[in-house]
Design a protein around this motif. Sequence first.
Motif, PDB file in Angstrom:
ATOM      1  N   ALA A 110       0.841  -1.204   0.000  1.00 42.41           N
ATOM      2  CA  ALA A 110       0.000   0.000   0.000  1.00 42.41           C
ATOM      3  C   ALA A 110       0.876   1.254   0.000  1.00 42.41           C
ATOM      4  O   ALA A 110       0.548   2.249  -0.652  1.00 42.41           O
ATOM      5  N   LYS A 111       1.984   1.202   0.728  1.00 44.27           N
ATOM      6  CA  LYS A 111       2.912   2.341   0.742  1.00 44.27           C
ATOM      7  C   LYS A 111       3.759   2.370  -0.526  1.00 44.27           C
ATOM      8  O   LYS A 111       4.029   3.448  -1.068  1.00 44.27           O
ATOM      9  N   ILE A 112       4.172   1.207  -0.987  1.00 42.61           N
ATOM     10  CA  ILE A 112       4.920   1.145  -2.247  1.00 42.61           C
ATOM     11  C   ILE A 112       4.095   1.748  -3.381  1.00 42.61           C
ATOM     12  O   ILE A 112       4.612   2.468  -4.245  1.00 42.61           O
ATOM     13  N   SER A 113       2.791   1.473  -3.393  1.00 43.77           N
ATOM     14  CA  SER A 113       1.914   1.997  -4.438  1.00 43.77           C
ATOM     15  C   SER A 113       1.969   3.524  -4.496  1.00 43.77           C
ATOM     16  O   SER A 113       2.004   4.114  -5.585  1.00 43.77           O
ATOM     17  N   THR A 114       1.993   4.163  -3.343  1.00 42.89           N
ATOM     18  CA  THR A 114       2.076   5.627  -3.302  1.00 42.89           C
ATOM     19  C   THR A 114       3.391   6.112  -3.884  1.00 42.89           C
ATOM     20  O   THR A 114       3.427   7.075  -4.665  1.00 42.89           O
ATOM     21  N   LEU A 115       4.501   5.435  -3.545  1.00 42.96           N
ATOM     22  CA  LEU A 115       5.808   5.812  -4.100  1.00 42.96           C
ATOM     23  C   LEU A 115       5.838   5.611  -5.611  1.00 42.96           C
ATOM     24  O   LEU A 115       6.390   6.441  -6.348  1.00 42.96           O
ATOM     25  N   VAL A 116       5.252   4.523  -6.067  1.00 39.08           N
ATOM     26  CA  VAL A 116       5.221   4.239  -7.506  1.00 39.08           C
ATOM     27  C   VAL A 116       4.478   5.336  -8.255  1.00 39.08           C
ATOM     28  O   VAL A 116       4.928   5.815  -9.301  1.00 39.08           O
ATOM     29  N   GLU A 117       3.344   5.760  -7.719  1.00 35.85           N
ATOM     30  CA  GLU A 117       2.584   6.815  -8.373  1.00 35.85           C
ATOM     31  C   GLU A 117       3.358   8.138  -8.381  1.00 35.85           C
ATOM     32  O   GLU A 117       3.268   8.910  -9.341  1.00 35.85           O
ATOM     33  N   GLN A 118       4.119   8.391  -7.334  1.00 38.93           N
ATOM     34  CA  GLN A 118       4.949   9.599  -7.311  1.00 38.93           C
ATOM     35  C   GLN A 118       5.977   9.570  -8.430  1.00 38.93           C
ATOM     36  O   GLN A 118       6.188  10.577  -9.132  1.00 38.93           O
ATOM     37  N   VAL A 119       6.633   8.429  -8.602  1.00 39.51           N
ATOM     38  CA  VAL A 119       7.632   8.302  -9.663  1.00 39.51           C
ATOM     39  C   VAL A 119       6.971   8.431 -11.031  1.00 39.51           C
ATOM     40  O   VAL A 119       7.501   9.099 -11.944  1.00 39.51           O
TER      41      VAL A 119
END
Length: 601
Positions: free
Chosen positions: A81-90
């Motif tokens: 769930a946290k990785i998903s947020t980082l992925v969207e930022q990138v």
Amino acid sequence: MPLNRRTFLGTTAAAGAGAAIAGGVAAPAEAQERGHGRGHAPKRYSFSVMGTTDLHGNVFNWDYFTDKEFDDKAHNDVGLAKISTLVEQVRREKGRHNTLMIDAGDTIQGTQLSYYYAKVDPITAKHGPVHPMAQAMNAIGYHAAALGNHEFNYGIPVLRKFEEQCDFPLLGANALDAKTLKPAFQPYVIKRLRTPHGRDVRVAVLGLTNPGIAIWDKANVSGRMVFPGLEEQAAKWVPKLRSMGADVVIVAAHSGSSGTSSYGDQLPYIENAAALVAQQVPGIDAILVGHAHTEIPEYRVANKETGKEVVLSEPLKWGQRLTVFDFDLVWEKGRWTVAKTSAKVLNSNTAAEDPKIVRLLSDEHRKVVAYVNQVIGTSKAAMSTAEAAWKDEPIIDLINAVQVDTVKAALAGGAYAALPVLSQASCFSRTAVIPAGRVTIKDAAGLYPFENTLEARVLTGAQLRDYLEFSARYYVQTPAGAPVDPAKLTNAENTPDYNYDAVSGLVYDIDIAKPAGARIVNLSFQGKPLDPAAQFVLAVNNYRANGGGNFPHVAGAKQVWANSEEIRNTIIAWVKAKGVVDPAAFASADWKLVRDGVAVF
């Protein structure tokens, strides 16, 4: 549509077509072949590849073994769930069409969430659920994932069902059918990135898994699959990918970078071979490293043949980090060439959980929380593993008591019933607790977080002494009179906690003032010095019995019993049957640390 990943044999270049990632504006087709010439700036294109590894069933920042938000001393966070947020930022920063997302394995084992959907409400059941890891990774938009060794823990049917539920291929170029020696999983995928300059960039992702699967999951793969070395298979596939037109070759390797193995010479392959692959196989641009549970933001290895630097990166386990590889390409001589590659890791504790993933899997999360909080018995006293790495603690004796009872019952009335039964156990987690009062499934599961099963092997007294000496390497040599700091006493030679065994049924001292190999003193059985020729049955987990940790003798010892039930479930069933856990009934002082005969603690 993706290739049929079960029947893909690597005999066609179909995967080379990949799926063009939409985005960008294509230049006229003839622009592909025009050199930049005099007065023309070279055509350039940049893209990023994000990577995770060793997710081990972590979707949310939640510890099901303690039933609270995950936290550690470094205040890391975990979960997709946290990785998903980082992925969207990138993706917002780079442009979604200029990014790929991959993983380096160990996805479907490790938490009670992943256990629940393999065993309690299995994905393999008729009309069964979709695995939470598949749901989350599909929603995030992964393009490929290498197989990890723990993918095989629940057996091939669970793995195949998980593969079927993923919208991306599970890659394993060195996971071969044992009879045909052809890939049992898709070896690679080639994705196209559309550029503003006409010709797409073809990015190949080659997946490599760990040869140790042949040992660690022998019961599940023996006779069905074989796992040759990473270097050998990379040398076979990388030239093929280049001949198919791959402009960039990335390896997702479930293999650490240290060049070491935990299974010794039982297999002719290296367990942690990622750096060797970079060094020995030309044509690789970057390697996403997995398996070792270490953090490597960027590590450069020069290829012996070409001198070219290969960039390696390993993000920390459980979704604590996200690797980002950045590639800068230039159009030269009618093709795209990698001009520059770099890597970094992003920390998931800087990100909030993605509401999309929270909404998607909140029901599954609630089911598992309810499951782990089921009461299975009561305990007369609190027990903890906080000091179990250097003291003989009742909580480890509990594991051994369950294993001894189980093996004795299994051998009763048979040819080996008269042999004494000993047991080995490790301190898997230094935060496990059995509370006084109510004992729940999560308490028992936290004590034994791995999916190991139980076996019985016959060893002699001499072999058991060797076994204990090998285990005692775990302690840092500490002279008599020198201060003892428990925080610096253990894990010598980078030995993990799970590769230190205490053996119940024998009484012995470990003299940490002595060098490794000469530490076991006062070794006795039933009050007498241990007879080197005497025979014993050792209750031992399948990881150790199959050679995990490279302990002496046990892998070659005669197996007299084995079952397929996880030791964790055996503990749960034992507690249910007893109703009351009383440490006075099983706790015993079998071993202690000494220096020149004086107890350390």
